[in-house]
Design a protein around this motif. Sequence first.
Motif, PDB file in Angstrom:
ATOM      1  N   PRO B  77      -7.141   2.816   2.325  1.00 29.07           N
ATOM      2  CA  PRO B  77      -7.053   3.636   3.531  1.00 29.07           C
ATOM      3  C   PRO B  77      -5.903   3.201   4.436  1.00 29.07           C
ATOM      4  N   TRP B  78      -5.248   4.179   5.020  1.00 26.04           N
ATOM      5  CA  TRP B  78      -4.162   3.922   5.964  1.00 26.04           C
ATOM      6  C   TRP B  78      -4.641   4.307   7.340  1.00 26.04           C
ATOM      7  N   ILE B  79      -5.519   3.485   7.906  1.00 26.41           N
ATOM      8  CA  ILE B  79      -6.041   3.829   9.215  1.00 26.41           C
ATOM      9  C   ILE B  79      -5.355   2.933  10.239  1.00 26.41           C
ATOM     10  N   ALA B  80      -4.436   3.510  10.989  1.00 25.64           N
ATOM     11  CA  ALA B  80      -3.711   2.727  11.974  1.00 25.64           C
ATOM     12  C   ALA B  80      -4.203   3.049  13.379  1.00 25.64           C
TER      13      ALA B  80
END
Lengths: 265, 193
Positions: B77-80
Amino acid sequence: MSNSFIIGQYVPGSSIVHRLDPRTKITIIFFFVIIIFFANNLLSYGVLAFFALLSMFTTKIKISYILKGLKPVWFIVIFTFILHLLVTKDGEVLFSIFSFEVYSGALYKGLEISLRFTLLILMTSLLTLTTTPISITDGVESMLNPLRKIHFPVHELALMMSISLRFIPTLMQETEKISKAQASRGVDFRTGKMKERIKAVVPLLVPLFVSAFKRAEELAMAMEARGYNGGEGRTKFRELKLQRVDAFIFIFSALILVVFFFTRV
Amino acid sequence: MRNNSKVLFLVEIAIFSALAYLLDELSGFLTGRFWPQGGSVSIGMLPIFIMAYRWGIKGGLLTGFLFGGLQLILGQPWIATPVQAFLEYFVAFTVVGLAGVFAKQIQQGLLNGNAKKWVSYIILGTLIGGLLRFICHFVAGIVFFAEYAPEGTPVVLYSLGYNGGYMSISTGICIVLLFLLMPALPKKYVASK
């Protein structure tokens, strides 16, 4: 092709984190993702880092494995860190390299950003590392259940998600079979110009799509024959049940949250 | 009969979302993983377009939504930031399904052998789907870099270049593949009724 293709990131295990109800994990991570943006000093970041590291060690998954999974993320972490060192000019000059001055504000900001990003990615990864995709789906379905009152198709979406997850490996095998069959006829997917490679995919895609349509037809017919008609009154094979561990972890996380808000400035 | 087509709808969308995920994972042969921060040249949108043109907007939106969900729970996941994650995983792929506004015209064109009609509407629909997805990634990119890059970085330009690059190539490839695929698919799979 399929040897290097592992579906999902799940690592089987029997740690406390593995055994937690997916709803517990999703709730905690949801709050973590929001709360990290409220951290505003070293101590408050420390509390969150402590929580994330504690969770990581509790999973009993090899640290090297977890870090390897974060590989694509290192690049951006280091990149933004260096960018901050180069651009931000707050505070006092700490030291200079080749007549280039590094400011204390830049160092602090760079560290903060890198730490926040790493913690976010780490926590969200822990969810997919310790929870099977299917139990995440079950968890989300159960949490969204109240939305059924406003006719949001919670059950249908969860069912579709489960079907998707179930069919990824099947379709993978199918793809491999077709691509081998076409390769034996001389189709080459991997070399040549982009244009030629795109052309070469068509003999792979047509049978793949047709077989997907056929599988869908068969499955729909099978479901019909067994009397499937929506979510009303449907029972489940896997029932989710909150355990004592979940309560314990909830209370513990709530305590961390309280401590966190005391450490903020 | 009506009920049957509803179950078929659900199942077909589900299987095609799985196909989207799979094709996305296997798209490495096109350019390799050149884009380090997520997103890459990929034919993952192809099944979304096919469902959009077969079942209309609703089918397209659902396929896209499920595809985004699959990426979230199966991938890295690319949760920024919460806003960026919501845009990139839920909105971006869902809006691709809006390509289905031209479903009727494309089906008619294909069934009546009116090549000019279906070709032009496929270009139009696919461009709209690709453009809407690009806008989502573009905005998410701005949100992401506004949060993480130092002040004064040309955030808008960077997001435009980064996301515009792979999105324009992916959309182009999808258009070409749809030209080759749509006439090759059996007629009964082109239209839903």
